[in-house]
Design a protein around this motif. Structure first.
Motif, PDB file in Angstrom:
ATOM      1  N   THR A 366     -34.498 -50.619 -17.726  1.00  0.00           N
ATOM      2  CA  THR A 366     -34.434 -51.788 -16.825  1.00  0.00           C
ATOM      3  C   THR A 366     -33.642 -51.448 -15.573  1.00  0.00           C
ATOM      4  O   THR A 366     -34.070 -51.750 -14.446  1.00  0.00           O
ATOM      5  CB  THR A 366     -33.739 -52.968 -17.555  1.00  0.00           C
ATOM      6  OG1 THR A 366     -34.293 -53.060 -18.861  1.00  0.00           O
ATOM      7  CG2 THR A 366     -33.922 -54.258 -16.813  1.00  0.00           C
ATOM      8  N   ILE A 367     -32.501 -50.815 -15.772  1.00  0.00           N
ATOM      9  CA  ILE A 367     -31.665 -50.502 -14.599  1.00  0.00           C
ATOM     10  C   ILE A 367     -32.378 -49.514 -13.686  1.00  0.00           C
ATOM     11  O   ILE A 367     -32.431 -49.695 -12.464  1.00  0.00           O
ATOM     12  CB  ILE A 367     -30.298 -49.923 -15.053  1.00  0.00           C
ATOM     13  CG1 ILE A 367     -29.532 -50.982 -15.837  1.00  0.00           C
ATOM     14  CG2 ILE A 367     -29.477 -49.480 -13.847  1.00  0.00           C
ATOM     15  CD1 ILE A 367     -28.174 -50.544 -16.302  1.00  0.00           C
ATOM     16  N   LEU A 368     -32.953 -48.483 -14.296  1.00  0.00           N
ATOM     17  CA  LEU A 368     -33.611 -47.469 -13.462  1.00  0.00           C
ATOM     18  C   LEU A 368     -34.741 -48.092 -12.644  1.00  0.00           C
ATOM     19  O   LEU A 368     -34.933 -47.772 -11.474  1.00  0.00           O
ATOM     20  CB  LEU A 368     -34.149 -46.331 -14.334  1.00  0.00           C
ATOM     21  CG  LEU A 368     -33.060 -45.418 -14.955  1.00  0.00           C
ATOM     22  CD1 LEU A 368     -33.693 -44.430 -15.924  1.00  0.00           C
ATOM     23  CD2 LEU A 368     -32.305 -44.646 -13.874  1.00  0.00           C
ATOM     24  N   PHE A 420     -29.168 -39.764 -10.658  1.00  0.00           N
ATOM     25  CA  PHE A 420     -28.522 -40.125 -11.923  1.00  0.00           C
ATOM     26  C   PHE A 420     -28.528 -38.917 -12.882  1.00  0.00           C
ATOM     27  O   PHE A 420     -27.527 -38.582 -13.514  1.00  0.00           O
ATOM     28  CB  PHE A 420     -29.240 -41.316 -12.559  1.00  0.00           C
ATOM     29  CG  PHE A 420     -28.902 -41.518 -14.011  1.00  0.00           C
ATOM     30  CD1 PHE A 420     -27.583 -41.799 -14.396  1.00  0.00           C
ATOM     31  CD2 PHE A 420     -29.867 -41.425 -15.008  1.00  0.00           C
ATOM     32  CE1 PHE A 420     -27.251 -41.983 -15.741  1.00  0.00           C
ATOM     33  CE2 PHE A 420     -29.538 -41.606 -16.344  1.00  0.00           C
ATOM     34  CZ  PHE A 420     -28.228 -41.884 -16.714  1.00  0.00           C
ATOM     35  N   ILE A 421     -29.692 -38.211 -12.882  1.00  0.00           N
ATOM     36  CA  ILE A 421     -29.769 -37.033 -13.759  1.00  0.00           C
ATOM     37  C   ILE A 421     -28.736 -35.999 -13.318  1.00  0.00           C
ATOM     38  O   ILE A 421     -28.034 -35.401 -14.131  1.00  0.00           O
ATOM     39  CB  ILE A 421     -31.193 -36.440 -13.727  1.00  0.00           C
ATOM     40  CG1 ILE A 421     -32.149 -37.425 -14.405  1.00  0.00           C
ATOM     41  CG2 ILE A 421     -31.251 -35.092 -14.423  1.00  0.00           C
ATOM     42  CD1 ILE A 421     -33.605 -37.054 -14.250  1.00  0.00           C
ATOM     43  N   PHE A 461     -33.421 -31.347  -5.803  1.00  0.00           N
ATOM     44  CA  PHE A 461     -32.654 -30.100  -5.664  1.00  0.00           C
ATOM     45  C   PHE A 461     -31.263 -30.246  -6.278  1.00  0.00           C
ATOM     46  O   PHE A 461     -30.767 -29.358  -6.969  1.00  0.00           O
ATOM     47  CB  PHE A 461     -32.539 -29.707  -4.173  1.00  0.00           C
ATOM     48  CG  PHE A 461     -33.808 -29.106  -3.624  1.00  0.00           C
ATOM     49  CD1 PHE A 461     -34.391 -28.008  -4.258  1.00  0.00           C
ATOM     50  CD2 PHE A 461     -34.421 -29.606  -2.470  1.00  0.00           C
ATOM     51  CE1 PHE A 461     -35.558 -27.435  -3.750  1.00  0.00           C
ATOM     52  CE2 PHE A 461     -35.589 -29.043  -1.971  1.00  0.00           C
ATOM     53  CZ  PHE A 461     -36.168 -27.960  -2.616  1.00  0.00           C
ATOM     54  N   GLU A 462     -30.651 -31.389  -5.976  1.00  0.00           N
ATOM     55  CA  GLU A 462     -29.273 -31.578  -6.469  1.00  0.00           C
ATOM     56  C   GLU A 462     -29.254 -31.540  -7.997  1.00  0.00           C
ATOM     57  O   GLU A 462     -28.397 -30.907  -8.624  1.00  0.00           O
ATOM     58  CB  GLU A 462     -28.716 -32.919  -5.963  1.00  0.00           C
ATOM     59  CG  GLU A 462     -27.218 -33.018  -6.211  1.00  0.00           C
ATOM     60  CD  GLU A 462     -26.630 -34.294  -5.613  1.00  0.00           C
ATOM     61  OE1 GLU A 462     -25.721 -34.830  -6.242  1.00  0.00           O
ATOM     62  OE2 GLU A 462     -27.102 -34.741  -4.546  1.00  0.00           O
ATOM     63  N   ALA A 463     -30.248 -32.226  -8.597  1.00  0.00           N
ATOM     64  CA  ALA A 463     -30.274 -32.271 -10.060  1.00  0.00           C
ATOM     65  C   ALA A 463     -30.508 -30.871 -10.633  1.00  0.00           C
ATOM     66  O   ALA A 463     -29.811 -30.443 -11.561  1.00  0.00           O
ATOM     67  CB  ALA A 463     -31.371 -33.225 -10.525  1.00  0.00           C
ATOM     68  N   LEU A 464     -31.459 -30.143 -10.051  1.00  0.00           N
ATOM     69  CA  LEU A 464     -31.729 -28.802 -10.573  1.00  0.00           C
ATOM     70  C   LEU A 464     -30.527 -27.885 -10.362  1.00  0.00           C
ATOM     71  O   LEU A 464     -30.188 -27.063 -11.226  1.00  0.00           O
ATOM     72  CB  LEU A 464     -32.984 -28.220  -9.908  1.00  0.00           C
ATOM     73  CG  LEU A 464     -34.304 -28.779 -10.464  1.00  0.00           C
ATOM     74  CD1 LEU A 464     -35.464 -28.335  -9.585  1.00  0.00           C
ATOM     75  CD2 LEU A 464     -34.535 -28.305 -11.887  1.00  0.00           C
TER      76      LEU A 464
END
Length: 2037
Positions: A366-368, A420-421, A461-464
């Protein structure tokens, strides 16, 4: 100085306990020196002081205390046992040292506390210090805080736990004392140093000024991390490191490491109190949140927001709340509310932490999805919410929800999800971010970095980048294979910027490792990608799959053993773990490959690779092969080379020779290089393609095998099989499967994914090509070797024809074992790996079973189904069972959770319908297969009931049951079945079918086991009974099973177990055992690997006592077990034969023979006392067990080591019984010669003998009993007295042996019990034997009952404990026993009691069932013995008596005298030092007791004895015998059971056991609260009050001081006491029965309680004291006013006289008196003024005015004046007529004072009173009477003097006395002769008895107690009131007659008697007598002996307070004569005593 020299001689430890402080001081000084001198921290010296250290620190003398503290500090520092004293000493320091004014004392106290922390006792010290913070004394609080702060600053927050301290901090800041607040501030600053901001939340609510001050202080705290500066004993290496650093001036780097270790991060959350918010939600919250108006919804949310701001929330059911908040977030149109709801969710998640995890899954999606909102404030709120929620759960749990949202079309959602990830990854570590998670996330993120929206790309990119940083390149790179360089660089750039939450520890470590080349360890390897992987595989802590080295091909055979060893080791260890490291490298482009290949291959080779001429290609391959063969592993670019081979034509090569070479080269590269999975993927496809080729197939398989070795079989196999089945070529498919079958054999099965194969195998089985099917079946056969039968479960759906083929294949494999793997571990160094491998193979089957997908069928087992299975109708039951069958069939494999099913199925196993039983059995069989090994947990509740079914009469049911049991055992193994008593219980059932089936089953299973649980031994007795069963089959099966039992238990144990059989059976069984011994099979050999362990098992066995070896089957491998002797013989190897073992043993014995001279028992001074102290203080185990465990035997061994000769001890604890016999023979031999030694070790000898009682060998038992008989003879000659400790650890075990089947043994034991009564009180023996009657062994019950009868016969009813009534009731229960002998014994015992005690027995027994009663009456008739007086021996009392007199003569020899009353006696007799006073009352009391106790009979022994000497006295005694019996009906009416019950219950009130006392009080309270029952208490009031204040005294002196007692218990007891007293004092009629002496003691007890500061410190203390206040008021108002006034006056007098008494105490007594004065106007008429004035007279005599004025306070004198003034005011001049009881009025100023007051008031008021006619008349009458008195008396005495009118005169005098109770006849008797005085006395008494006797039999309830009291102005002593006469003969008989009359009346009278205090004269003649006979005198009878309904005369100075025999007439006595009379009695009794001896 005489006394100085006394103590100078004492040993140190006794000095330390001396009552002189100088002695103690000296003791402490010497102790300090001693402690500093002892080097050995384990020296036995230390133990001596264990109990004393607390006294060291709590010494009452300040000077001594200081020394004591120093000594204590030295002790704690040096003694290894010091830890045991922590609690008590720390508590002593807190309460008695921290409040000292001397700073030095406090310093030492603080040092002691810190020293305890240093010796690892931090928790205990901290607990005491925290308790100290609740103390009332601020000094103590300050010192405790300071100690905590010091401890924290020195030891650090790792050792001092901060949570409890922080909890109390806010309270300390609120203290009224500035010193406490300041100290708390310093503590807060110190805590801040360690935990920084975590301290802020808990302190947020303190005063803002204080908080500000703290903030200022905190700012000043240096930012350097604090370091521990003082270390625990276990941290010595840290300490050394720290000292080095100090020396080096603090090395920064070292500091860094240290910091990591020293300061644990404290989480502020942990320090907070949780808040409950659900109940605080607004009532209408759920309505409002759904409201239409947004304002209302907002209000509702705001209310929640406020609540969730609490940083820590109480867990609860938040589901509804989360649901509505989620709804608002997802659906609400008002974005402001969405943000608000998100904030609330964030707050909930933060406050609940992990407890919120369960709701996370609902909320995350729901939040996502709500991220589509653009408003920054909403986005921010949602981000905060989802971040908070992430922390409550794991990425794994929410990954599916997150991945689902990542494909959303909305770019904002994609961007925010990626961000978020990224944030989530930061919280991960390599282990929480495994590949299984990385894979899907990376895949999704790769889409994002190719997204059209730039913000989505950036977020991706940031997540990876974050993933790369966290998991390391190795883990992430494989997923980034297709990313172009630009993007890859961007990802790496992001990775460098990332800051991880967990700091450098995780990610950093990984990075560092990757960065460093591995050359440090193996210089030959260079740092290319490949070897990093290998190195990491070996060094990463993650558990590895099988052998990680196999991945990298391992080192070439020739080199680098170091590396090999390292890797091999890692491999062996990590085998079982899930796979975490893989060998991957990034794919190289073809250009790079060509470059790399060109560097290592000849140029010609590369050119010819794709030549058109096959010969050139062949030549090229040859060169290629040579080059590869010569290449070093580290130089070989595997990927480049295999890509070259795959280059056109690659695997399409048409020439088979070239192809063969090619395949061979692939195998070479895989073997020789660091071959990665990336390289493998290049070639595998080609290999699989060629696998079916006729010419190249074998080479392809070889290459695949090499790759499998490099990249692990599980991975390779999965790839290969998948590739094979993705093609159409059936030849390839069948060959691939064949290769796999072979590979599994070579590599082993470990790590293979069964599930993945099975789907492919199923495809293969369905193939049209028969070859493929055959290969699949072959593969299944191989898998079957490893997996076992569970494998078939996967294929049960196949066609029957196919299934039969599979079954046939499985059949072929049956009985074969899986071959040991030859590959995959070949490169491990040494055998370590092999060992481990084998181990692994055994479990592989189970592992596979674990891999099966299991369904949870718990939810299908509904209540409905369970009720169906249990239905009355069998058809419905059948339906239920059918349903279960189908549920299990559908599920195939199930989880162990099967709900209610077990119970339902269990009840069906004994269904009357056998068809259903069979169906149930087949379900259970199916269940075992479906549940697999997990079925273990159901063995006890379902498996054992199946065994019961083996006893069914139907053959087919038994067969089904056996099949089921076997199916279960296959899954569970046998251990579960053999453990516990279940199996032996089954075997016990005398069902021939059950026995033969079960024994057959065991005979089949036991030979296959290597070890069995020791519980198998429990089956042996039943096995023996089966050997003699009447059923031939059972006997045969039992004989068959015998060898297998013996194989596990050994011949010794089996033979030992025969001792319980009948002699005939025993011989037969032993013969069978011998036969079985010959046929005994060898144990199944454990696999080779265990060989090393066997040796290990045998070695430690040397040090275990034999019993340990015998019992402990689990820990030793069975090899070392069968013959414990072998194991003991160090030299004999575990394989050696028993005979050799024995020989080895006998040699050392020869050597020792010469050592055997010298004493066998060594006397250790104080040894026994120390042992008792240890046992009391729980430092050793209490000797209490059902069977002796090893730790008891070990403990006894260590205790004996110091006082028993070494060689004897070896014999005593030998495994072989013959050695025990030797030991006993030696002990018998030395018994006479070493008396003292025997006595000093008696406790140990008796304990050792109890161990022998548990042996089964009869010869040892007989020998032990022989020794015991001799031992007890010796002890009784030595007049030794068994201590409680010795008795309680021996008698219960001796009594067990009374139940032995052999008569000889039973006789011996009875003889020993008889002898014991000479050295241990019979009454205490009684209790132990009574316990024995509760045994399960009927022989024991019967023998114990007989023994009880003998005791009663020998020692009279006094032995019955706790009371005759209770004991007899207990015995009578056995009349209904199921065993005939027990019934008889019970009847005989009660008949014996009847013979001693007459008809009263029936009353004591209580209600029996009719049957039992008739049996008893019949038996009594048969015995036809009329109750005649039993010959009562006083044997029970004699030993104690001698003991009391000579108690100090030789304490060591006599042991502490612990009989029931001697202690009380000694305490009571402290006042009178003379020997006679010490012993005569004892004797006196006893004889009279005997007469008095047995109302029904008269002892004939006593008259018979005494007749010789004193005919004149005792002749009359024989006549009244029948009359006494005639009186007994009245006795029955009164003392029916209630009286005796009440007596018993009251006696329990004073019990030392808190619970007993509480129960007794509750019972009494219940009686008092019911009006109809309260009357029953009448006559028992004094008795009850005495018991109560005895209990108060006990609590005050003992319980309150007992650290171990839970203080709540004491509060409970107090409240019970106070409650029942309040109930009592609300019933006025009962309250008035309390006598003066008792009231005095009661008030003393209550006032002491009110002043007890310890009570105030208790939690409920205030409440207790308030209740006491209330009670005191009740006592003052409701008791008899004369008695209470009198009691208070005496109490005041005592308290003023006593120096120890506190002024507070007297003050409270006076307050009570003032209250009484206030009550006087109402109560004056009911008060006996004469008595009160007599008391005041005595008081004023002891305290003349001058003395009173010297008192510190003026209260006493004011109180007295007020009292007198009030009395005068109320009585007027008449008061002067009430001085009749005062003999000499001039002795005090009372009369003068009264006159003054009267005069004063007359002057003031005139004579107003005269106007009141009534009063005036009465006054005139009074005056007249006063004038007439003398004339009337003169007249009467004249008549008495004349012969004729004597009788008339006496009668008149009697009447006159009765009318004017205060008349003083003293002057008239003074001048007459002694004879005349006694004549008058006697005459009056006769008249009284005649007149009163008749009226009183019905009980004195009619007369109010006060009335009776007023009749007796003179002392109404019972015995001593007869007028003494030096000429004893003349006066003697009357005394005894008197006594008899009293006894007679007592039979029919209630014993409520008003008590009167003796007049002054008698007091003065005997200073030792207390003013009011203290009610303590009644103790002996009431409390210690708890004897029933009887009063005892404890002293000669009896007060009528004690003689509750109401109905003694008042007599005229010259008080001064009492003393003479007593002397006379003493002489008389001495004479009687001597004649009886």
């Amino acid at each position: 100085m005489g006394d100085d020299s006394e103590w100078m001689k004492l040993p140190i430890d006794q000095k330390c306990e001396h009552k002189l402080w100088k002695a103690r001081l000296n003791g402490y000084e010497e102790a300090l020196k001693l402690f500093q001198k002892i080097d050995d921290e384990k020296s036995p010296e230390w133990s001596k002081y264990l109990g004393l250290i607390k006294k060291f620190v709590t010494d009452s003398n300040a000077v001594a205390q200081l020394k004591g503290l120093e000594a204590a500090l030295a002790y704690v520092e040096n003694a290894h046992v010091a830890g045991k004293t922590t609690g008590e000493v720390a508590s002593g320091v807190v309460n008695k040292v921290f409040n000292q004014p001397k700073a030095r004392a406090k310093e030492l106290g603080l040092d002691i506390c810190l020293m305890y922390i240093e010796i690892e006792k931090g928790e205990a010290v901290q607990e005491e210090l925290l308790k100290g913070l609740d103390n009332k004394n601020p000094k103590i609080i300050v010192a405790c805080i300071e100690t905590l702060r010091k401890a924290l600053s020195e030891f650090g927050s790792k050792i001092i736990s901060l949570k409890p301290i922080i909890k109390v901090l806010p309270k300390l800041f609120e203290s009224r004392e500035k010193a406490v607040r300041d100290e708390a501030k310093l503590l807060a600053v110190e805590i801040y140093r360690w935990i920084r901001d975590a301290l802020r939340p808990p302190l947020q609510n303190i005063n803002s000024v204080q908080l500000k001050e703290l903030e200022e202080e905190w700012v000043k705290v240096s930012s350097a991390a604090p370091k521990q500066t003082r270390f625990l004993r276990s941290q010595q290496e840290l300490k050394a490191k720290f000292e080095q650093q100090q020396a080096a001036g603090g090395d920064a780097d070292g500091g860094g490491d240290d910091e990591e270790e020293a300061v644990p991060q404290v989480d502020a959350y942990e320090l907070l109190e949780a808040v409950e918010i659900l109940s605080k939600l607004p009532k209408d919250f759920y309505e409002k949140i759904e409201a239409k108006k947004w304002q209302e919804r907002k209000e509702a949310l705001e209310a929640v927001e406020v609540l969730v701001k609490n940083p820590k929330l109480e867990s609860g059911d938040y589901a509804d709340l989360v649901k509505v908040l989620k709804k608002v977030v997802g659906k609400d149109t008002n974005v402001m509310l969405v943000a608000l709801a998100a904030k609330c969710l964030a707050g909930l998640a933060t406050g609940l932490r992990k407890k919120f995890g369960q709701y996370a899954g609902h909320v995350v999606p729901t939040i996502l999805e709500k991220f589509k909102e653009k408003k920054p404030q909403v986005v921010q709120a949602l981000q905060e919410a989802i971040d908070a929620i992430f922390l409550t759960t794991t990425l794994q749990n929410i990954s599916e929800d997150v991945l689902a949202v990542m494909d959303n079309k909305n770019p904002t959602i994609k961007q925010q999800t990626s961000l978020f990830i990224a944030r989530s990854f930061r919280h991960c570590t390599p282990s929480t971010l495994p590949k299984s998670l990385l894979k899907p996330f990376c895949a999704a993120l790769l889409k994002h970095i190719n997204d059209s929206a730039p913000e989505v790309r950036d977020a991706g990119f940031e997540a990876l980048g974050t993933a790369l940083k966290v998991a390391g390149e190795k883990a992430v790179n494989p997923f980034l294979a297709d990313v172009d360089k630009l993007k890859l660089d961007r990802i790496k750039e992001c990775a460098e910027k990332v800051e991880l939450v967990y700091g450098k520890k995780t990610g950093g470590a990984a990075e560092k490792k990757e960065g460093k080349p591995v050359t440090g360890k193996t210089p030959a390897l260079s740092g290319t990608g490949g070897d990093k992987e290998a190195k990491d595989a070996a060094t990463k802590p993650g558990p590895l799959k099988k052998a990680p080295t196999a991945k990298s091909g391992g080192p070439p055979k020739k080199g680098k053993p170091a590396a090999a060893a390292g890797m091999g080791g890692a491999g062996a260890k990590g085998k079982k773990g899930p796979e975490t490291k893989e060998i991957f490298e990034s794919e190289l482009s073809i250009e790079v490959c060509e470059e790399k290949a060109a560097a290592v291959l000849p140029a010609s080779c590369i050119q010819q690779l794709d030549s058109g001429n096959w010969k050139e290609r062949l030549a090229c391959m040859e060169e290629f092969q040579k080059a590869v063969e010569l290449m070093e592993r580290s130089e070989m670019p595997c990927q480049a080379l295999v890509r070259m081979l795959a280059k056109k034509p690659g695997w399409k090569e048409t020439n088979f020779q070239v192809m063969q070479m090619k395949l061979h080269i692939v195998a070479l590269i895989a073997q020789k290089g660091n071959f990665s999975k990336t390289s493998a993927q290049v070639v595998l496809d080609g290999l699989v393609d060629k696998v079916g080729d006729v010419k190249c197939g074998s080479n392809a398989k070889e290459a695949m095998t090499a790759i499998a070795e490099a990249c692990q079989l599980p991975w390779t196999a999965e790839q290969v099989v998948a590739m094979a089945f993705s093609q159409k070529n059936p030849k390839n498919q069948s060959e691939t499967l064949n290769w796999l079958s072979n590979a599994i054999k070579e590599f082993g099965f470990s790590g293979l994914n069964v599930k993945a194969f099975i789907s492919n195998v199923k495809t293969a089985l369905a193939a049209t090509n028969p070859a493929v099917r055959t290969s699949a079946i072959t593969l299944l056969g191989v898998m079957y070797l490893y997996v076992g039968p569970p494998l078939r479960m996967f294929f049960e759906d196949e066609k029957p024809a196919l299934l039969s083929q599979i079954d046939a294949e499985f059949e072929k494999m049956q009985g074969q074992t899986a071959p040991a793997p030859t590959r995959g571990i070949s490169r491990h160094s040494g055998g370590g790996g092999d060992d481990g491998e084998e181990e692994e193979q055994e479990d592989v089957g189970n592992d596979v079973v674990d891999l099966l997908p299991r369904t949870d069928i718990g939810d299908k087992i509904t209540a409905e189904l369970v009720s169906k299975i249990g239905d009355k109708n069998w058809k419905i039951r059948k339906e239920g069972l059918d349903e279960v069958t189908s549920i299990i069939n559908d599920a195939k494999f199930i989880q162990p959770n099967i709900g209610e099913l077990p119970a339902a199925l269990k009840s069906r196993l004994n269904d009357s319908n056998k068809i259903l039983v069979q169906q149930t059995l087949s379900i259970l069989q199916q269940l075992a297969t479906a549940m697999g090994p997990n079925i273990k947990q159901h063995v006890k509740n379902l498996g054992i009931p199946v065994i019961t079914v083996l006893g069914d009469s139907k053959n087919n049911v038994r067969a089904a049951a056996l099949a089921t049991v076997n199916a279960w055992a296959e899954q569970t193994g046998m251990k579960e079945w053999l453990e516990g008593e279940d199996l032996s219980e089954e075997l016990k059932k005398e069902n021939p079918f059950l026995r033969q089936e079960l024994l057959g089953w065991l005979a089949e299973k036991l030979p296959t086991l290597r070890a069995v649980p020791s519980d198998l031994l429990l089956c042996v007795p039943h096995l023996y009974s089966c050997l003699e069963d009447r059923n031939g089959d059972v006997r045969k099966k039992a004989q068959d099973a015998l060898p297998f039992f013996m194989m596990h238990l050994g011949f010794e144990k089996m033979a030992k177990a025969t001792s319980k059989l009948k002699p005939t059976s025993k011989d037969q069984v032993l013969a069978m055992l011998e036969k079985a011994k010959a046929n005994m099979p060898a144990k199944p050999a454990p696999p080779a690997k265990a060989s090393s362990r066997v040796v290990g098992g045998a070695a430690p066995a040397k040090f275990q006592p034999a019993s340990a070896l015998a019992e402990d089957s689990g820990s030793n491998t069975m090899e070392s077990k069968p013959d414990p002797k072998k194991a003991k013989a160090g030299g004999a190897s575990s394989k050696a034969k028993g005979v050799q073992g024995k020989k080895v043993l006998s040699k050392p014995n020869l050597k020792e023979d010469d050592d055997k001279s010298g004493p066998i028992f060594i006397i250790v001074p104080n040894g026994k006392e120390q042992r008792m102290k240890d046992e009391k203080g729980l430092k050793v185990l209490k000797w209490n067990f059902t069977t002796p465990r090893d730790e008891y035997i070990e403990q006894l061994k260590t205790q004996m080591s110091s006082c028993v000769a070494k060689w004897l001890q070896d014999e005593m604890f030998h495994a072989d019984f013959q050695h025990h016999n030797k030991a006993l023979a030696v002990m018998i031999e030395h018994l006479e010669s070493e008396k003292d030694g025997v006595i000093s070790c008696l406790d140990l000898i008796l304990k050792w003998l109890t161990l022998r009682f548990f042996d089964t060998n009869t010869s040892v038992l007989m020998k032990a009993l022989e020794y015991l008989k001799l031992l007890f003879n010796l002890l009784s000659q030595e007049e030794y007295h068994l201590t409680e400790n010795e008795a309680s650890s021996f008698i219960p075990y001796l009594i067990l042996k009374v139940g032995e089947p052999k008569d000889v043994i039973r006789k011996d034991v009875r003889a020993i019990l008889n002898r014991m009564c000479l050295i241990y009180p019979a009454s205490k023996m009684f209790t132990f034997i009574m316990e024995g009657t509760k045994s399960k062994n009927s022989k024991q019950r019967a023998e114990c009952l007989e023994e009880l009868g003998c005791l009663v016969e020998s020692y009279g009813m006094n032995v019955c404990q706790p009371t005759p009534g209770k004991a007899l009731k207990e015995m009578a229960t056995h009349i209904g026993d199921r065993d005939n002998t027990v019934r008889n014994a019970a009847l005989n015992t009660i008949v014996t009691v009847y013979n001693v005690h007459g008809d009263q027995v029936f009353k004591l027994i209580g209600n029996l069932s009719e049957k039992d009663m008739s049996m008893l009456e019949e038996r009594i008739k048969r015995s036809a013995k009329r109750p005649s007086a039993a010959p009562v021996r006083q044997a029970e009392e004699k030993p104690q008596r001698t003991q009391n007199i000579s108690a100090n003569a030789s304490m060591l020899r006599k042991g502490p005298a612990e009989d029931m009353s001697s202690k009380l006696n000694q305490n009571r007799n402290m006042g009178s030092h003379s020997e006679t006073a010490h012993t005569v009352p004892r004797e006196f009391q006893l004889d009279l007791d005997e007469i008095e106790n047995d109302n029904g009979t008269v002892r004939c022994e006593m008259p018979a004895l005494v007749q010789h000497k004193l005919d004149d006295i005792f002749e009359p005694v024989l006549i009244p015998e029948p009359k006494i019996r005639a009186v007994s009906p009245h006795f029955d009416d009164m003392h029916s059971n209630t009286a005796s019950t009440i007596n018993f219950v009251i006696s329990q009130v004073a019990s030392g056991d808190i619970n007993t006392s509480i129960q007794a009080l509750a019972q009494i309270d219940e009686v008092l609260r019911q009006e109809d029952k309260a009357e029953a208490m009448s006559g028992h009031i004094d008795q009850f009050l005495i018991a109560t204040f005895m209990q108060l005294r006990l609590i005050y002196n003992t319980h309150m001081a007992d650290e171990k007692l839970d203080k709540d218990e004491i509060v409970k007891l107090y409240s019970c006491i106070i409650g029942s007293m309040i109930s009592l004092f609300q019933i006025e009629s009962l309250a008035r029965e309390a006598s003066t002496g008792v009231l005095k003691d009661l008030m003393h007890g209550l006032i002491t309680l009110m002043l007890d500061s310890r009570v105030e410190d208790l939690e409920e203390g205030e409440q207790v004291i308030r209740s006491v206040n209330l009670l005191v008021v009740k006592v003052l108002e409701k008791s008899d006013q004369t008695n209470i006034l009198s009691a208070l006056l005496v109490l005041l007098q005592d308290s003023l006289l006593a120096t120890a008494s506190s002024p507070k105490f007297s003050e409270l007594v006076m307050k009570c008196l003032w209250r009484m004065v206030r009550l006087l106007p109402e109560t004056i008429n009911s008060i006996n003024l004469d008595r009160i004035l007599l008391d005041i007279h005595i008081f004023m005599k002891v305290f003349p005015k001058e003395k009173l004025k010297q008192c510190k306070s003026e209260f006493p004198i004011r109180t007295l004046k007020t009292l007198l003034h009030t009395l005068c005011k109320l009585k007027g001049p008449k008061i002067l007529d009430h001085l009749t009881m005062i003999d000499n009025k001039n002795e005090s100023e009372l009369e003068a004072h009264l006159c003054r007051v009267m005069k004063h008031s007359m002057d003031q008021t005139g004579s107003k009173a005269d106007k009141d006619t009534e009063k005036g008349a009465s006054r005139i009458e009074e005056k007249a009477s006063k004038a007439k008195v003398n004339d009337i008396l003169a007249e009467i005495f004249k008549k008495i003097g004349s012969k004729e009118n004597t009788k008339e005169g006496l009668a008149e005098l009697y009447e006159y006395k009765k009318k004017y109770s205060d008349a003083d006849i003293e002057p008239f008797l003074k001048n007459s002769s002694q004879f005349f005085q006694s004549y008058v006395e006697r005459g009056l008494r006769l008249i009284e008895t005649e007149r009163e006797g008749k009226g009183r039999i019905a009980g004195s309830t009619g007369i109010s107690p006060q009335m009776e009291g007023t009749c007796a102005p003179a002392s109404t002593h019972t015995v001593s009131s007869s007028i003494g006469n030096t000429n004893g003969e003349e006066v003697g008989p009357s005394v005894y007659l008197e006594r008899l009359k009293i006894l007679r009346q007592r039979c029919g009278l209630d014993n409520a008697k008003q008590e009167d205090r003796p007049p002054l004269t008698s007091l003065l003649s005997k200073p030792a007598v207390p003013t009011v006979a203290s009610s303590t005198d009644m103790l002996h009878s009431k409390l210690s002996q708890l004897r029933e309904s009887r009063e005892q005369y404890q002293h000669l100075d009896l007060d009528s307070n004690q003689t509750h025999s109401s109905g003694i007439g008042t007599t005229l006595a010259s008080p001064s004569s009492a003393a003479a009379n007593i002397d006379d009695l003493k002489k008389r009794l001495e004479r009687i005593k001597s004649s009886r001896k």
